[in-house]
Structures are given as structure tokens and as C-alpha cells.
Design a protein around this motif. Structure first.
Motif, PDB file in Angstrom:
ATOM      1  N   GLY A 242       0.780  -1.229   0.000  1.00 52.90           N
ATOM      2  CA  GLY A 242       0.000   0.000   0.000  1.00 52.90           C
ATOM      3  C   GLY A 242       0.806   1.271   0.000  1.00 52.90           C
ATOM      4  N   THR A 243       1.997   1.226  -0.572  1.00 52.46           N
ATOM      5  CA  THR A 243       2.850   2.425  -0.595  1.00 52.46           C
ATOM      6  C   THR A 243       2.846   3.119  -1.963  1.00 52.46           C
ATOM      7  OG1 THR A 243       4.746   1.010  -1.115  1.00 52.46           O
ATOM      8  CG2 THR A 243       4.399   1.587   1.201  1.00 52.46           C
ATOM      9  N   GLY A 244       1.955   2.679  -2.840  1.00 51.49           N
ATOM     10  CA  GLY A 244       1.930   3.252  -4.184  1.00 51.49           C
ATOM     11  C   GLY A 244       1.444   4.681  -4.226  1.00 51.49           C
ATOM     12  N   GLY A 245       0.801   5.141  -3.161  1.00 49.79           N
ATOM     13  CA  GLY A 245       0.305   6.512  -3.154  1.00 49.79           C
ATOM     14  C   GLY A 245       1.395   7.541  -2.978  1.00 49.79           C
ATOM     15  N   ASP A 246       2.580   7.120  -2.542  1.00 49.22           N
ATOM     16  CA  ASP A 246       3.692   8.040  -2.371  1.00 49.22           C
ATOM     17  C   ASP A 246       4.121   8.582  -3.738  1.00 49.22           C
ATOM     18  OD1 ASP A 246       6.073   8.874  -0.361  1.00 49.22           O
ATOM     19  OD2 ASP A 246       6.902   8.366  -2.323  1.00 49.22           O
ATOM     20  N   VAL A 247       4.276   9.906  -3.847  1.00 55.45           N
ATOM     21  CA  VAL A 247       4.576  10.506  -5.140  1.00 55.45           C
ATOM     22  C   VAL A 247       5.925  10.046  -5.680  1.00 55.45           C
ATOM     23  CG1 VAL A 247       5.601  12.584  -4.104  1.00 55.45           C
ATOM     24  CG2 VAL A 247       4.642  12.679  -6.408  1.00 55.45           C
ATOM     25  N   TYR A 248       6.898   9.804  -4.793  1.00 57.16           N
ATOM     26  CA  TYR A 248       8.223   9.376  -5.250  1.00 57.16           C
ATOM     27  C   TYR A 248       8.190   7.934  -5.752  1.00 57.16           C
ATOM     28  CZ  TYR A 248       9.644  13.615  -2.848  1.00 57.16           C
ATOM     29  OH  TYR A 248       9.752  14.918  -2.460  1.00 57.16           O
ATOM     30  N   VAL A 249       7.455   7.087  -5.063  1.00 52.76           N
ATOM     31  CA  VAL A 249       7.305   5.705  -5.510  1.00 52.76           C
ATOM     32  C   VAL A 249       6.551   5.662  -6.838  1.00 52.76           C
ATOM     33  CG1 VAL A 249       6.324   3.446  -4.970  1.00 52.76           C
ATOM     34  CG2 VAL A 249       7.394   4.795  -3.160  1.00 52.76           C
ATOM     35  N   GLY A 250       5.459   6.419  -6.929  1.00 56.39           N
ATOM     36  CA  GLY A 250       4.688   6.452  -8.164  1.00 56.39           C
ATOM     37  C   GLY A 250       5.517   6.940  -9.331  1.00 56.39           C
ATOM     38  N   THR A 251       6.325   7.968  -9.106  1.00 52.82           N
ATOM     39  CA  THR A 251       7.193   8.493 -10.158  1.00 52.82           C
ATOM     40  C   THR A 251       8.225   7.445 -10.581  1.00 52.82           C
ATOM     41  OG1 THR A 251       6.914  10.737  -9.323  1.00 52.82           O
ATOM     42  CG2 THR A 251       8.801  10.334 -10.752  1.00 52.82           C
ATOM     43  N   ALA A 252       8.784   6.723  -9.604  1.00 50.29           N
ATOM     44  CA  ALA A 252       9.770   5.681  -9.916  1.00 50.29           C
ATOM     45  C   ALA A 252       9.139   4.566 -10.742  1.00 50.29           C
ATOM     46  CB  ALA A 252      10.367   5.123  -8.624  1.00 50.29           C
ATOM     47  N   ILE A 253       7.870   4.226 -10.464  1.00 53.71           N
ATOM     48  CA  ILE A 253       7.168   3.193 -11.235  1.00 53.71           C
ATOM     49  C   ILE A 253       6.980   3.651 -12.686  1.00 53.71           C
ATOM     50  CG2 ILE A 253       4.952   2.012 -11.515  1.00 53.71           C
ATOM     51  CD1 ILE A 253       4.764   1.990  -8.427  1.00 53.71           C
ATOM     52  N   VAL A 254       6.537   4.889 -12.856  1.00 53.03           N
ATOM     53  CA  VAL A 254       6.366   5.443 -14.210  1.00 53.03           C
ATOM     54  C   VAL A 254       7.707   5.456 -14.945  1.00 53.03           C
ATOM     55  CG1 VAL A 254       5.731   7.496 -15.534  1.00 53.03           C
ATOM     56  CG2 VAL A 254       4.384   6.831 -13.535  1.00 53.03           C
TER      57      VAL A 254
ATOM     58  N   MET B 182      -1.656   7.982 -10.597  1.00 62.63           N
ATOM     59  CA  MET B 182      -1.046   8.743  -9.502  1.00 62.63           C
ATOM     60  C   MET B 182      -2.010   9.825  -9.008  1.00 62.63           C
ATOM     61  SD  MET B 182       2.935   9.175 -10.759  1.00 62.63           S
ATOM     62  CE  MET B 182       3.358  10.110  -9.283  1.00 62.63           C
ATOM     63  N   ARG B 183      -2.230   9.825  -7.691  1.00 58.25           N
ATOM     64  CA  ARG B 183      -3.139  10.820  -7.112  1.00 58.25           C
ATOM     65  C   ARG B 183      -2.464  12.177  -6.972  1.00 58.25           C
ATOM     66  NH1 ARG B 183      -4.110   6.286  -3.814  1.00 58.25           N
ATOM     67  NH2 ARG B 183      -2.785   7.149  -2.169  1.00 58.25           N
ATOM     68  N   VAL B 184      -1.165  12.152  -6.732  1.00 55.45           N
ATOM     69  CA  VAL B 184      -0.401  13.393  -6.577  1.00 55.45           C
ATOM     70  C   VAL B 184       0.717  13.391  -7.614  1.00 55.45           C
ATOM     71  CG1 VAL B 184       1.010  14.811  -5.044  1.00 55.45           C
ATOM     72  CG2 VAL B 184      -0.904  13.472  -4.116  1.00 55.45           C
ATOM     73  N   LEU B 185       0.829  14.470  -8.359  1.00 56.62           N
ATOM     74  CA  LEU B 185       1.877  14.595  -9.370  1.00 56.62           C
ATOM     75  C   LEU B 185       2.784  15.763  -9.016  1.00 56.62           C
ATOM     76  CD1 LEU B 185      -0.297  14.183 -12.614  1.00 56.62           C
ATOM     77  CD2 LEU B 185       1.266  12.484 -11.664  1.00 56.62           C
ATOM     78  N   ASN B 186       4.060  15.613  -9.306  1.00 59.27           N
ATOM     79  CA  ASN B 186       4.969  16.746  -9.185  1.00 59.27           C
ATOM     80  C   ASN B 186       5.684  16.952 -10.516  1.00 59.27           C
ATOM     81  OD1 ASN B 186       6.880  14.734  -9.303  1.00 59.27           O
ATOM     82  ND2 ASN B 186       7.502  14.906  -7.157  1.00 59.27           N
ATOM     83  N   VAL B 187       6.543  17.940 -10.578  1.00 64.87           N
ATOM     84  CA  VAL B 187       7.193  18.269 -11.845  1.00 64.87           C
ATOM     85  C   VAL B 187       8.066  17.116 -12.341  1.00 64.87           C
ATOM     86  CG1 VAL B 187       9.193  19.381 -10.754  1.00 64.87           C
ATOM     87  CG2 VAL B 187       8.509  20.048 -13.055  1.00 64.87           C
ATOM     88  N   VAL B 188       8.650  16.350 -11.407  1.00 63.23           N
ATOM     89  CA  VAL B 188       9.475  15.205 -11.797  1.00 63.23           C
ATOM     90  C   VAL B 188       8.625  14.141 -12.486  1.00 63.23           C
ATOM     91  CG1 VAL B 188      11.039  13.409 -10.972  1.00 63.23           C
ATOM     92  CG2 VAL B 188      11.067  15.667  -9.901  1.00 63.23           C
ATOM     93  N   SER B 189       7.417  13.917 -11.987  1.00 58.80           N
ATOM     94  CA  SER B 189       6.526  12.925 -12.591  1.00 58.80           C
ATOM     95  C   SER B 189       6.223  13.291 -14.048  1.00 58.80           C
ATOM     96  CB  SER B 189       5.211  12.845 -11.803  1.00 58.80           C
ATOM     97  OG  SER B 189       5.442  12.740 -10.422  1.00 58.80           O
TER      98      SER B 189
END
Length: 861
Positions: A273-285, A304-311
Motif C-alpha cells: 500500500g505504498t503506491g500513493g507516495d509521489v516518489y514511488v509512483g514516479t519511480a514506477i512510471v 497517480m493521485r499526486v503529481l509533481n514536476v518530476v513525474s
């Protein structure tokens, strides 16, 4: 006491009483009244004060004499100064505390760390150690963090010493200390040492320590090590990877494109259940994008529920890598609509998709957009725009981008602009920009020097840049050293090229390759082979360029033994992809060394036969006089769908010149006209020679006239053709034309000229040309030149003069000269018999001489 070295740096105040000077101001310049009783009863009230308020509190406590008696208050005051970035005041206060405790020392180290005074952190630690005071995990952890800042020299060595004290004093099991030590070694690039620290404690259950090793390995590009540590962590059973662990492991999978393993880690992320973390989600993408699975990357991106510029940058970069510029631009538009603030890395990501002129309009739009959002002055954006316009062939726009924000730019921007000029072939502008850069007081980096060196073909300019790089101390950079030796090699100065190679502090594979190839291409075959023998192959295997260069050197030396040894070495140690290049060099070597059987074996086993492979074998057959085999192979070449090149055609024509296949020669002449090769100098010269051998001087002249760029060989061939076919006057006229055209004659040319004089009976002209050869052209006559003069005198019946000429030769006459004189004597006796009407005797003498019944000076036309 801390010591005079530290104290002397903070002598702004003669004592802490000087802090009383000036008004006690709070926020907005208002006076602040602080109650010392409140500070004493609850020193945490000192936290969050401004510098002015901290000074007021310091003064109040100093006046009430409570500062020296209450170490807790003094410590909190140090924290307050540290938080206000006023470490000079903190040090002054520290000096005046009579009874410091370990917390006081630790707070000073933490304060120095917080204010990037890492050297002072280390000094304070050394003071504690010298005093023999006890230290705790915070002391060790803080000083190790200071060492890991990257600003201390020999940080790894110092860290090892500190870690030794950690072991000695029993803090090795402390997670905070071990995490700081691991972080230090990882930042210093010593991942092996970080691993040893991790395993110094059996069954380590500190997740932070494991995470530091994994992330450290990723940052040091040791991705496989990172994945192995992650696997060990998972096998422990008692450890639970967190978001930080998963993002690092996924980053490692993306770097080595381990998609299947990445999918497994992705499954663990979902399970925990750690997929909601923006850094983990970005790493998956990032994992799916770098592995080319863009459909899955887009799917995960949308989840991804939360996006940042890196994503956003990651998904754009994925489309760019796939060459899908349309999707990259589409995502960019979505990013702009979402309100996400674009970074300077977003623009290069999108611009890297602009690799052809078809999307020039899109590149221009992005350029305009950078003005709108104010990113046009960012060096990273500017460099990417320069590179993009250069790639799509609009270097003038690259230059416009460069000058838009003024000339004083970061060195990286200059490097990109100069590189753009070099890649587009605008060498003169590259040099101008390089000089402009120096005039602006900007020192070039190694990339600029290497780029400039790569295009220089002037030895004088190359030496200047070499001297400048020496002045800047760049010769230790292997890329600069390689470019210097390559420049000298390209300019034909092999001596300085070798000198530059020998002076390299570190030779990499490119150094060896450049030097060996340079020697081979500049006619130093023996040196190329010796250098190849000196090159060690323990850590690397020679590539196709080196093997081809060495084999070509064996060809030049006609050394079949060496060529076979290199062939054997290649079979044992090399399995490169560019097999055709090596096979071509092998066929060339065996052909030139006369081993046509081996050449044919290599040729037949090669699956993909390029033009060079056919040419080398055909020329080998032609050179050895095996005309039928050469013609058969030539026929197979045409059936394969390839076109014969000038080298192939000239080789066969040369073989036909010494055979009786004149009809085939004319057919081949027709083929060269059909494919447009008749104007090539090598083909034209071979046609002239072929027609000359058959006595067709008119066809010789026609073939000669078809050559567009006449060189020395073509002029010499035509002169010799005229001479050999009794056209002495025409040969001498052509020789005058050649000199007027600016072509300098060589020794072979003068053989043709003297032969022409001989066939035309021009004795005085022969003497004149022999003297001119020495006087005007500095060519030392050889045996063939002297033989031509003897033949000239003999044909003119001046046998005594011919004998006198031989006796006066500056070198010992060779057999050829005496044979020529004897032949002239026999001809003279034969002519005496003929003039006397004794034809039987004349015929016998001619038959003994092997002469046909053809008068000298005639031609079959």
C-alpha cells in the motif's frame, strides 16, 4: 577551552557584554521586553526568536549572572543563535560557558553543520577527543554527517578514523551512527565500505541503514549492487521496506532496464500500500518509460493521485526516448493546463524529441514559450535550444539563441555553441567563438578544447590550442589528450602525435585506438603493429577499428606471417558485431600478401558482403594475373546487385592491360561509362594503360580526355603511352602542359619523358630533360633514367658516346644499363647488314634479340 584558532575568527566583540550594544528590537523594529524569569523557568522560550531578540535575551541573562550558572539556558541560547545563522555569537557564548556538558559540544557541532561550517564541526570534535571527554551517538553521528557533506578533503579517510572510535567506544550498533557512516561512504563513492558497515551488525533491523546503502549504490551507478542489497533486505523477513526503499530499488531497475524484476517490486508496492507516495509512483512510471513500455507508463501515470514536476518530466522523457514527439508535446500541454510549474529540465526533455527538420515549427513554439514563462535565460534551457536547432540543421538560430542573452555566459553554454558549429561543419565560426570566449575571460572546459581540437587541420593553430590547454592544466584529462594526439595525427605530424600519446598520464581505450589507427593511416605500419603488441588486453578486447588498422598495416608491410597471427588473435578473443569490417581487412591482407586461397575462404564465409570485400578480392586476383577469376568474381558482384566502384574497375583494367582480352576491356570501358566512373582518375588512368598496351593511341587519348581531375599518375600514364607508341613529340608537349597546370613531375614521369626523347631521336632534348630533372626538380636519376639515355644514344647510333656516358655515371651501372647498350650494339650491327643487303644475317640478329619486324617509332593504330 576550544582554542585560540577558533576563537580568533570571532573577535568582533571583546566579550559577550558587547552584545548589549544597540537597541533590543523585535519584529518590525519594535522594542521587545523579555522577562529573564520566564527564560530561566522555561528556557525553551528562547526558541523561535529573531537574532535581535536572542541578543536581548543573552544580555538579560548575562546581567543577572544566570547564564553561567544555568547550563540548560546557555545551551538553548546556543540553539537560538544557530537557528539565526549567527555562529559567531554562538562561538563567543560557547567560550564563556565555564562548565560545558556534552550537550553543549553536540549543539555546537549541530549548529556548525546547520550553517555549513563543516570544518569547524570537525575541529570541535577533535577538541572533545583531545580533552578525553565522553562522546555519545549524537557526537559521532553529527561529525560523520559533517564528513559526508562533500566539502571536506579526505572525508572518507577521516570517516574511517571516526568509525574506528565508534567501534572502540561501543556505538557500532547504534542505528543513527551507522546510518551516518553508511551515508558518508556512499557519498564518497565507497559503496563496498558502506556495505561492510551495514553487515558489521548481524541481522541489522534498522531500515534506515539498509535504505542508505540502496540509495547510495543507486547514486553511484552501482545499480546491480543496489538490487542485490534490496533482495537481501527482503529475505531478512523481519524488515519491512518503505517508500524510500521501493523508490530507490525501482530507480535501479529502470537504469538497467530490468522490467520483470521491476514488475515484481511494483507488485510489492501494491501489496504494502505504498503506491500513493509521489516518489514511488514516479519511480514506477520511470521504470516502464525507460523500458519502452509506454502504455503501462501512461496507465501508472494516470493512476497517480499526486503529481509533481518530476513525474511530468519522466513521462515526457519516456515519449522522447521512443521518438514520439507528438505525445511528448501533448503531455507538455497537459502539464501547462494543470498549473504545474515547469522546471528548466522540462524544456530539454521535450526539445530532445526535436531531431529532424519536420518539427521545426514545434521547436520554434517551445522557444517562444520559454520567453513567456521566463525560462529563456536559464543556461540549461539555452543549451538545449542551441543543441536542438543544431540537430535540425538551423545553426543560425542556435547562434541567435546564444547572443540573445548577452555574451557573458556559463562555460557550458559556450561549449554547446562551439559543439554546434563543429557538428555542422562551420569550423571557422567555431574558432571565432573560441577566441571570443577567451577574450571574455572565460576559461574553456575539456569538452570545448576537445571539440575545437577535433576539427583543427592546421598544425600551427593546433599547436596554439595545445599550448593553451597545457597552460590551463588540462593535459591530465584523457579526452583532451586524445584530441591532441588525434589532431597531430590528422595533420600528418606523427612524431608529435606519438609524443602526446606517451605523455598521457592515463591511456584509455580511445587513446590506443586513435594512435594505432593514426599510425596505420599515415603509412607507419610497423609502428602501428608495435603499438598494438604493447597494448594490453586484460581489461578490454580490441574492437573492429583496431583490428582492421593492424591488418591493413600487415597488408602494407606484405607480412603474411604477422597477418595470420593477428587473424588468429581475432578468432580467439574477438566476437564483435562489425564482422564485415574485419573480414574486409582480412581479405585485403591475404590478397596483398598473395595468399588468395585464404582470402577466398574468408570471403566465402562472410554472410554480408559489402563493396570493400568484393573489391579487395577482385583486385587481389587482378594483381596476381588471374584475370579469369577476377572477371568471374566481377560478374558475381554485378549479379549480387552491387555496383562496382572505381577501385574494382581500375584493378581489372590493369590486369586486362597485360592480357590479350582487349574485347573484354572495351566492354568494361562501356560499363564504366554506364555507371559514371570513366571520369575517375584511377579508372581513366587504367583505361589509358590498357589501350596503350594494345597500341590504340587514339583510344588512349579519348580516355585521358574524359578524366575530370587529372593527377600526376594520369599525366604520367599518358606521357608513357605516347612514348611507348612512338609519339615522342606528343609526349613532350603533354609534359609541358602538365608542368603549366601546376603538377610537379616525379621520377616515374621523367622515365616516360626520356623514353619519349629516345623514341623520337631527340638527343639534345634528352640531355636537357636529364639536367632539368636534377637541377629544377631535385630528383636523383636512377638506373632506369640512365638506361633511357643509353637507349637514346644507341638509337641515334652514337655508341661511343653511350659508352662514355656510362663511364661517367655517378653510380655503378646496373645490368639494365649494360643490356641496353648491348641491345643498341646488336641493332647497329643488324642495320649494317640490312644496309649491305645481307637480310639473312640481319634477320638472324633480330630473331636472337627477340625483335618483331616493327620499326622503332611506329605504332599499331
Amino acid at each position: 577551552m576550544l582554542g585560540k584558532k577558533i576563537l580568533c575568527l570571532f573577535r568582533k566583540y571583546s566579550s559577550s557584554a558587547a552584545l548589549l550594544e544597540g537597541p533590543a528590537l523585535g519584529h518590525g523594529g519594535c522594542r521587545v521586553e523579555l522577562d529573564p524569569r520566564l527564560l530561566l523557568s522555561n528556557p525553551t522560550n528562547l526558541k523561535g526568536l529573531t537574532l535581535a531578540q536572542t541578543k536581548v535575551a543573552h544580555a538579560l541573562l548575562f546581567k543577572t549572572h544566570d547564564l553561567c550558572s544555568n547550563i540548560y539556558v546557555a545551551n538553548n541560547l546556543i540553539v537560538s543563535y544557530s537557528d539565526c545563522s549567527s555562529m559567531d555569537c554562538a562561538f563567543k557564548l560557547f567560550e564563556e560557558i565555564p562548565l560545558r556538558n556534552l550537550v553543549t559540544w553536540n549543539l555546537m557541532i549541530l549548529g556548525c553543520n546547520k550553517n555549513s561550517l563543516y570544518g569547524y564541526s570537525l575541529r570541535i570534535f577533535c577538541q572533545i577527543h583531545n580533552f578525553g571527554a565522553n562522546m555519545d551517538e549524537f557526537t559521532y553521528g553529527s561529525v560523520l554527517s559533517a564528513c559526508g557533506s562533500g566539502s571536506l578533503a579526505n572525508a572518507a579517510a577521516i570517516g574511517l578514523q571516526v568509525y574506528g572510535l565508534v567501534w572502540k567506544n561501543g556505538f557500532v550498533s547504534n542505528g543513527y551512527v551507522r546510518a551516518a557512516t553508511i551515508d558518508l561512504f556512499a557519498k564518497c563513492g565507497k559503496v563496498d565500505d558502506a556495505l561492510r558497515v551495514l553487515h558489521d551488525v548481524d541481522n541489522c533491523e534498522n531500515v534506515v541503514c539498509w535504505n542508505r546503502v540502496v540509495s547510495g549504490a543507486v547514486k553511484n551507478m552501482d545499480h546491480l549492487v543496489a538490487l542485490e542489497v534490496f533482495a537481501q533486505m527482503c529475505r531478512c523477513g523481519t524488515l519491512s521496506p518503505n517508500s524510500f526503499t521501493f523508490s530507490s530499488a525501482l530507480t535501479a531497475c529502470a537504469a538497467v532496464e530490468e522490467l520483470e524484476l521491476g514488475k515484481c517490486i511494483h507488485g510489492c508496492v501494491i501489496k504494502r500500500g505504498t503506491g500513493g507516495d509521489v516518489y514511488v509512483g514516479t519511480a514506477i512510471v520511470d521504470l516502464y518509460a525507460k523500458s519502452g513500455a509506454m502504455l503501462e507508463a501512461v496507465k501508472q501515470f494516470k493512476l497517480m493521485r499526486v503529481l509533481n514536476v518530476v513525474s511530468w518530466n519522466v513521462i515526457i522523457s519516456g515519449f522522447t526516448k521512443k521518438g514520439d514527439c507528438v505525445s511528448a508535446f501533448s503531455v507538455l500541454n497537459e502539464m501547462r493546463k494543470s498549473g504545474e510549474e515547469l522546471s528548466s529540465f522540462t524544456v530539454p526533455n521535450v526539445l530532445s524529441a526535436c531531431t529532424n527538420p519536420n518539427i521545426f515549427k514545434e521547436a520554434l513554439q517551445i522557444h517562444c514559450w520559454t520567453y513567456k514563462v521566463g525560462l529563456n535565460i536559464d543556461p540549461i534551457v539555452e543549451s538545449s535550444l542551441i543543441n536542438t536547432y543544431s540537430r535540425i540543421g538551423a545553426v543560425s538560430l542556435s547562434e541567435k539563441v546564444f547572443v540573445e542573452t548577452g555574451k557573458m555566459k556559463q562555460v557550458g553554454v559556450w561549449a554547446n555553441m562551439i559543439s554546434a558549429f563543429v557538428q555542422s561543419g562551420s569550423y571557422e565560426k567555431a574558432i571565432i567563438f573560441f577566441q571570443d570566449m577567451l577574450e571574455n575571460g572565460i576559461n574553456p572546459n575539456m569538452y570545448i578544447v576537445s571539440s575545437v581540437m577535433s576539427m583543427i587541420d592546421s598544425l600551427a593553430l593546433g599547436r596554439q590550442v595545445h599550448g593553451y590547454s597545457l597552460k590551463l592544466g588540462m593535459l591530465s584529462e584523457v579526452s583532451v589528450g586524445n584530441s591532441i594526439l588525434t589532431m597531430y595525427s590528422k595533420c600528418g605530424d606523427l612524431e608529435d602525435s606519438l609524443k602526446a600519446f606517451e605523455q598521457l598520464e592515463r591511456k584509455d581505450y580511445v587513446s590506443w585506438t586513435s594512435m594505432i589507427v593514426g599510425l596505420a593511416e599515415n603509412g607507419c605500419a610497423d609502428k602501428a603493429i608495435r603499438l598494438f603488441q604493447d597494448m594490453g588486453f586484460e581489461e578490454s578486447i580490441p574492437d573492429d577499428r583496431i583490428l582492421a588498422a593492424v591488418l591493413n598495416s600487415c597488408s602494407a608491410l606484405r607480412s603474411l606471417k604477422l597477418g595470420r597471427e593477428v587473424h588468429g588473435f581475432a578468432l580467439r578473443s574477438w566476437s564483435g558485431d562489425e564482422q564485415a569490417i574485419v573480414d574486409s581487412a582480412l581479405v585485403n591482407m591475404y590478397s596483398k600478401c598473395g595468399d588468395l586461397d585464404s582470402a577466398r575462404i574468408v570471403f566465402d564465409r562472410t554472410r554480408i558482403k559489402d563493396q570493400a570485400l568484393w573489391s579487395f578480392l577482385i583486385s587481389g586476383y587482378s594483381r596476381c594475373g588471374q584475370v579469369e577469376e577476377a572477371l568471374e568474381l566481377f560478374h558475381d558482384l554485378l549479379l549480387s546487385g552491387l555496383k562496382a566502384d572505381a577501385y574494382t574497375c581500375s584493378s581489372i583494367l590493369g590486369a586486362l592491360a597485360i592480357s590479350s582480352e582487349s574485347g573484354v576491356g572495351r566492354q568494361l570501358h562501356g560499363y564504366t561509362i554506364k555507371v559514371g566512373l570513366e571520369t575517375e582518375v584511377s579508372v581513366g588512368s587504367s583505361l589509358v594503360m590498357m589501350y596503350s598496351k594494345s597500341g590504340s593511341i587514339i583510344d588512349c587519348h579519348k580516355a585521358f580526355q574524359q578524366i575530370t581531375d587529372l593527377d600526376l599518375v594520369s599525366w604520367t600514364t599518358m606521357i608513357a603511352s605516347y612514348a611507348n607508341n612512338g609519339k615522342g613529340s606528343e609526349a613532350l608537349q603533354l609534359f609541358d602542359r602538365m608542368k603549366r597546370s601546376g603538377v610537379e613531375p616525379d621520377a616515374v614521369t621523367f622515365v616516360g619523358v626520356l623514353s619519349a626523347c629516345s623514341h623520337a631521336g631527340l638527343v639534345d632534348e634528352g640531355y636537357s630533360h636529364l639536367q632539368s630533372m636534377i637541377r629544377d626538380h631535385g630528383i636523383k636519376p636512377g638506373q632506369k633514367h640512365y638506361a633511357c639515355m643509353v637507349d637514346l644514344l644507341g638509337r641515334a647510333g652514337r655508341l661511343e658516346e653511350a659508352k662514355t656516358f656510362i663511364d661517367s655515371m655517378p653510380v655503378k651501372p646496373a645490368i639494365l644499363v649494360w643490356e641496353t647498350l648491348l641491345a643498341a650494339c646488336k641493332v647497329h650491327v643488324s642495320n649494317i647488314y640490312a644496309e649491305a643487303g645481307e637480310w639473312d644475317h640481319a634477320l638472324k640478329i633480330r630473331e636472337a634479340m627477340g625483335l618483331r619486324r616493327k620499326e622503332a617509332g611506329w605504332s599499331y593504330m
